[in-house]
Design a protein around this motif. Structure first.
Motif: not given
Length: 308
Positions: A46-51, A72-94
């Motif tokens: 996951c690269p730096p994200l701009t709000s 960049v869509i938080d897949m955890g939130l989008a499926t009704g769950g918890r947000p991804i915790k560690n964004v910096e350590d996460g991955f983006i599937i393009i």
């Protein structure tokens, strides 16, 4: 991570063999999820994200990747769950869906597995309409959930299903088709409803099935009632490509190989995209390929093949 995706040319060899490749990933916890590799362009840290103001609550931010600005869509939130915790350590599937490019933020990415669509089952009947599953399968004795990404994207940015004035003409050719049916085959309830609404103006009855096996069984049953060809009762079939049990390519190949069904025009209508799809369409004998979701193009193609 750069080598996690096979080349497009290698993946196209799966066409007509009722096979798929899944990229496995996790959100929060041990549960594994899958996404069709055909829809994945790239996987990266996951690269730096701009709000930005007024973003959908599921959109974590905007990323600048290879000269493109991607939501960049938080897949955890989008499926009704918890947000991804560690964004910096996460991955983006393009991914590329429905002619758009977007990124899905996930906790971790595992590996690619090669499966037979026959080993991929529809969601359990008791899972309800609110779930985000399009299919399930078993890998390493654990259940893997395949997410209905079209449903996620539809909730974030609903599609316009209205057909422009003049696309569908009220002519005698359509009227002469009588009560012939348009068959829709798609595992996503969102996609089935989109197609139904786009084709209502054609004026023919519409029947929908949830996967290739259901679609083929229906055609065989109707074909037995026809004296010569399925076209006596079915005007055209619009089929998705990736579906549990039997995919759209295998469904098309089965239809074209059976004498009573072979005359049926088949439009493959899918969120899969790319130049390689033209070779796939030719290989299985489909009559047309329409990338999701443009109601004018779909309605126009349906009317064209009904004329044929």
């Amino acid at each position: 991570m750069a080598g996690i995706l096979d080349s497009v040319n290698q993946r196209t060899q799966l066409v007509g063999q009722n096979r798929l490749e899944l990229l496995l990933f996790k959100l929060n916890g041990r549960q594994r999820y899958g996404i069709n590799v055909f829809k994945v362009r790239e996987v990266l840290q996951c690269p730096p994200l701009t709000s930005m103001p007024k973003l959908n609550s599921f959109v974590k931010g905007i990323a600048h990747i290879r000269g493109q600005t991607i939501s960049v869509i938080d897949m955890g939130l989008a499926t009704g769950g918890r947000p991804i915790k560690n964004v910096e350590d996460g991955f983006i599937i393009i991914t590329e869906y429905n002619r758009t490019i977007q990124g899905f933020l996930v906790d971790s990415v595992e590996r690619i597995v090669n499966l037979n669509w026959g080993d991929v089952m529809p969601p359990p009947s008791g899972s309800g309409r609110a779930n985000y599953l399009t299919a399930v399968t078993e890998i390493d004795k654990e259940l893997v959930e395949i997410l209905d990404v079209e449903k996620i994207l539809e909730e974030i940015a609903p599609s316009d299903t209205r057909v422009s004035k003049g696309v569908i003409s009220d002519d005698e050719i359509i009227q002469d088709l009588g009560d012939r049916i348009i068959l829709i085959v798609d595992d996503s309830s969102v996609a089935r409803n989109q197609v139904k609404r786009a084709l209502e103006g054609v004026g023919l009855p519409i029947v929908a099935k949830k996967n290739g096996k259901e679609g083929l069984d229906y055609l065989v049953e109707i074909g037995e009632q026809c004296e010569h060809s399925i076209t006596e009762k079915i005007g055209l079939m619009v089929s998705d490509v990736e579906m549990p049990v039997m995919d759209g390519y295998t469904l098309t190949a089965e239809v074209k190989s059976r004498p009573k069904l072979a005359g049926l025009h088949v439009i493959l209508h899918t969120s899969l995209s790319g130049v390689f799809n033209h070779a796939m369409v030719e290989k299985v004998g489909a009559d047309d390929f329409i990338a999701k979701f443009n109601p004018d193009e779909l309605a126009g193609a349906v009317q064209k093949w009904l004329h044929e």
